[in-house]
Design a protein around this motif. Structure first.
Motif, short mmCIF file in Angstrom:
data_model
loop_
_atom_site.label_atom_id
_atom_site.label_comp_id
_atom_site.label_asym_id
_atom_site.label_seq_id
_atom_site.Cartn_x
_atom_site.Cartn_y
_atom_site.Cartn_z
N PHE A 29 0.84 -1.19 0.00
CA PHE A 29 0.00 0.00 0.00
C PHE A 29 0.88 1.25 0.00
N LEU A 169 -15.59 0.99 2.00
CA LEU A 169 -14.61 1.15 3.07
C LEU A 169 -15.23 2.01 4.18
N THR A 206 -7.63 -12.70 6.39
CA THR A 206 -6.27 -12.32 5.98
C THR A 206 -5.61 -13.43 5.18
N LYS A 210 -6.00 -13.98 1.25
CA LYS A 210 -4.79 -13.60 0.50
C LYS A 210 -4.42 -14.72 -0.48
N LEU A 326 -14.22 -5.65 4.28
CA LEU A 326 -13.01 -4.83 4.44
C LEU A 326 -11.80 -5.57 3.88
N GLY A 327 -11.79 -6.91 4.11
CA GLY A 327 -10.71 -7.73 3.55
C GLY A 327 -10.70 -7.60 2.04
N TYR A 330 -9.47 -4.31 0.90
CA TYR A 330 -8.02 -4.25 1.03
C TYR A 330 -7.37 -4.94 -0.18
N ASN A 331 -7.96 -6.07 -0.60
CA ASN A 331 -7.46 -6.74 -1.81
C ASN A 331 -7.53 -5.80 -3.00
N LEU A 333 -7.58 -2.69 -2.99
CA LEU A 333 -6.61 -1.60 -2.84
C LEU A 333 -5.24 -2.06 -3.31
#
Ligand SMILES: Nc1ncnc2c1ncn2[C@@H]1O[C@H](COP(=O)(O)OP(=O)(O)OP(=O)(O)O)[C@@H](O)[C@H]1O
Length: 611
Positions: A29, A169, A206, A210, A326-327, A330-331, A333
């Motif tokens: 990030f 988000l 996570t 991932k 949110l996970g 984040y991916n 992002l």
């Protein structure tokens, strides 16, 4: 499905194909990059963005309120006290809130999609406009496919981020904080007890996610490899067929198609594990909730009422959703980081040929060209031109001859200022090209290449390419002057016949005539002509020669010459060798000199004799 055999022979064939699409597409990030990306939201910061945020706030608030109303008010107050009036009011409030939430959600989705699409539209427009102005060197170093991938795929991968990511988000963070605060308010003890599921949730959102994300990235990589190969295969189909290389091509395609299938299989298998894991976590949470909640209600009814217990169960059920999303964001992002880095790399690319702020226009270009001690290298290693001095008078026809790689095209490239000389200067009408505006130079120079580029569109549009405002009459006149009118008229719809990109329905000679008509209509002061080497029949040759005489009249013409007839009539001939001018003069003078030119002509003459 039959899998390809990876025999040694096959492996050798496959070595021919290289695609640079295999790259790590995950980046850490990066705040600076994120802010730069978010700046694209700025034009919408007064209307779409705040409206969407308000809609998000309304939906989130409603979602947070409903379980409390149901548990704490409907159950504990209205039902326990048998208060039907209160029950009626509460039901109306719930119905009203749902309607409000429905409306807010409708507008949120609508506005967010418009916002996402608008940002993508702006970004793509910005990138395309920028890339269009980049110098030739930029395109020398990259394949068309790789540029295409950035303008399409990388920008597309940001679409989801802008459509849902940014706003989700906000919504999920609010939801999560809201749920935790309410849970603690309802029962701190029960909240602490159910938090045992947090480590499992954390693991799922996570590491497991991932892992799944990597697998999907792998699928996309394989797909982009298929795209690159398809693009090359279709573009080169004629060569592939003529060299009967379909088998190698097919084997490679089968190989990458199979890789894509396997990657997809792995990804879906991992994905299949995801849902059951989530459900298992929820089951653990629910078990703790029922066991400990029931215990609290039975032992101390003051610490937890039945209604609070029910509300708690509702909120717990909602808990997973924002964590999971949110996970996901984040991916998005992280993937967005990789794509935006690649997009910004292009946007930060500066044209090496740039215009000075003090650049002036050449108003009435006469067409006198001078090279003063010009040296040039494409790659800073090998010199393509070594100290060139030359002068071309306005209106002269000048031929550049020399062996392949001697620097003829490079001279033409410098006249159009596609590159700047490494040292020395190129002047037109006495102006150093670096001091004048690019537009005023290029507007007055037409380049007719050996490989004539025909754009998709009609014949008329192709002729008008350099002067879109030309009238139909002017188009016809130009085509008639060049001698293209006859064949155009014979086409199914004449000037309105659609030709595909590259003009596949036209012959080489016809394409050449079309490009002459295009150049004539543009009415340049300087014309650069890379003569076709393709063998055309004598009749077409005569026709093209006639067309050339018309096209070159009263203009400075630089001809990268291959045909004897053109060379003979040129006012001046420059003979190049390894980036140097070794001879200069007209045909007769150079023939008398009996030097390199003489030998070149003799060699060509002997070749023609032999034919
Ligand atoms: N885009 C490029 N990047 C790097 N080197 C280049 C590039 N274009 C040409 N060169 C090199 O510069 C030298 C001069 O090339 P140039 O195209 O001017 O030759 P030419 O005389 O026009 O040849 P031909 O008759 O084959 O078209 C050659 O050694 C060539 O390999």
């Amino acid at each position: 499905m039959k899998e390809p055999k990876n025999s040694e022979a096959n492996q050798n064939v496959l070595k021919r194909f290289h695609y640079s699409t295999d790259q790590i597409i995950e980046k850490p990030f990066n705040w600076a990059q994120m802010l730069r990306l978010l700046a694209y939201l700025k034009p919408y910061s007064k209307n779409l963005l705040p409206s969407s945020i308000i809609a998000v706030l309304i939906t989130t608030a409603v979602r947070l309120m409903i379980p409390t109303i149901i548990g704490v008010y409907v159950l504990d107050k209205a039902i326990t006290n048998k208060d039907s009036k209160l029950l009626g009011i509460l039901v109306s409030i719930i119905a009203g809130l749902y309607i409000l939430s429905y409306i807010a959600n409708y507008f949120r989705i609508k506005w967010m999609n418009i916002l996402g699409q608008s940002v993508i539209y702006d970004l793509r427009k910005h990138l395309f406009t920028h890339v269009q102005h980049l110098s030739h060197r930029f395109f020398d170093q990259r394949s068309a496919g790789s540029i295409l991938v950035r303008i399409m795929n990388d920008i597309n991968s940001l679409q989801e981020l802008f459509t849902n990511g940014v706003i989700n988000l906000l919504m999920d963070m609010l939801l999560l904080v809201g749920i935790i605060v309410i849970l603690f308010t309802l029962s701190p003890q029960l909240t602490l007890a159910v938090m045992v599921i947090l480590p499992i949730m954390f693991f799922i959102s996570t590491s497991l996610r991932k892992n799944i994300r990597r697998s999907w990235q792998n699928v996309r990589l394989k797909q982009s490899k298929i795209n690159s190969h398809l693009n090359e295969s279709i573009q080169g189909i004629r060569i592939t067929q003529s060299f009967t290389q379909e088998k190698g091509n097919r084997m490679f395609f089968n190989g990458i198609n199979n890789e894509s299938y396997l990657a997809w299989k792995t990804a879906t298998q991992k994905n299949a594990m995801f849902r059951p894991m989530v459900e298992l976590t929820n089951a653990v949470g629910t078990a703790v909730l029922i066991w400990f909640g029931a215990h609290l209600i039975q032992t101390d009814s003051n610490s937890l009422t039945l209604g609070e217990f029910v509300s708690f169960a509702f909120y717990l059920g909602m808990f997973w959703e924002p964590i999971s999303r949110l996970g996901q964001v984040y991916n998005q992002l992280l993937m967005g980081m990789a794509s935006s880095e690649r997009i910004f790399e292009f946007l930060d690319e500066k044209p090496i040929v740039s215009e000075k702020t003090s650049a002036v226009d050449i108003d009435e270009m006469k067409g006198r060209i001078e090279f003063e001690n010009v040296e040039f290298s494409y790659d800073d290693k090998r010199k393509a031109l070594k100290g060139i001095n030359l002068e071309m008078k306005a209106g002269e026809t000048v031929a550049l001859v020399g062996h392949t790689g001697s620097g003829k095209t490079t001279i033409a490239n410098l006249i159009s200022r596609f590159y700047d000389p490494t040292s020395g200067s190129v002047k037109i009408d006495g102006h150093d090209l670096r001091d004048v505006s690019l537009r005023s130079v290029r507007e007055k120079i037409s380049v007719v290449l050996q490989d004539t580029f025909i754009f998709s569109g009609t014949i008329k549009e192709n002729i008008k390419f350099g002067r879109p405002d030309a009238s139909d009459e002017e188009v016809h006149k130009a085509a008639e002057a060049i001698g293209a009118h006859q064949f155009i008229q014979k086409l199914p719809k004449g000037y309105d016949t659609e030709v595909e990109e590259r003009g596949n329905i036209l012959s080489v000679g016809e394409r050449q005539l079309l490009s002459f008509a295009r150049a004539l209509l543009a009415d340049p002061s300087i014309i650069i002509l890379d003569e076709a080497t393709a063998s055309i029949d004598t009749e077409t040759e005569v026709q093209i020669q006639k067309a050339l005489n018309i096209l070159l009249k009263d203009r400075t013409a630089i001809i990268i010459a291959h045909r004897l007839s053109t060379i003979r009539e040129a006012d001046k001939i420059f003979v190049l060798d390894h980036g140097n001018i070794i001879e200069e003069g007209n045909h007769d003078q150079l023939m008398n000199l009996k030097g390199e030119y003489y030998h070149l002509v003799k060699a060509q003459f002997n070749m023609l004799e032999a034919i």
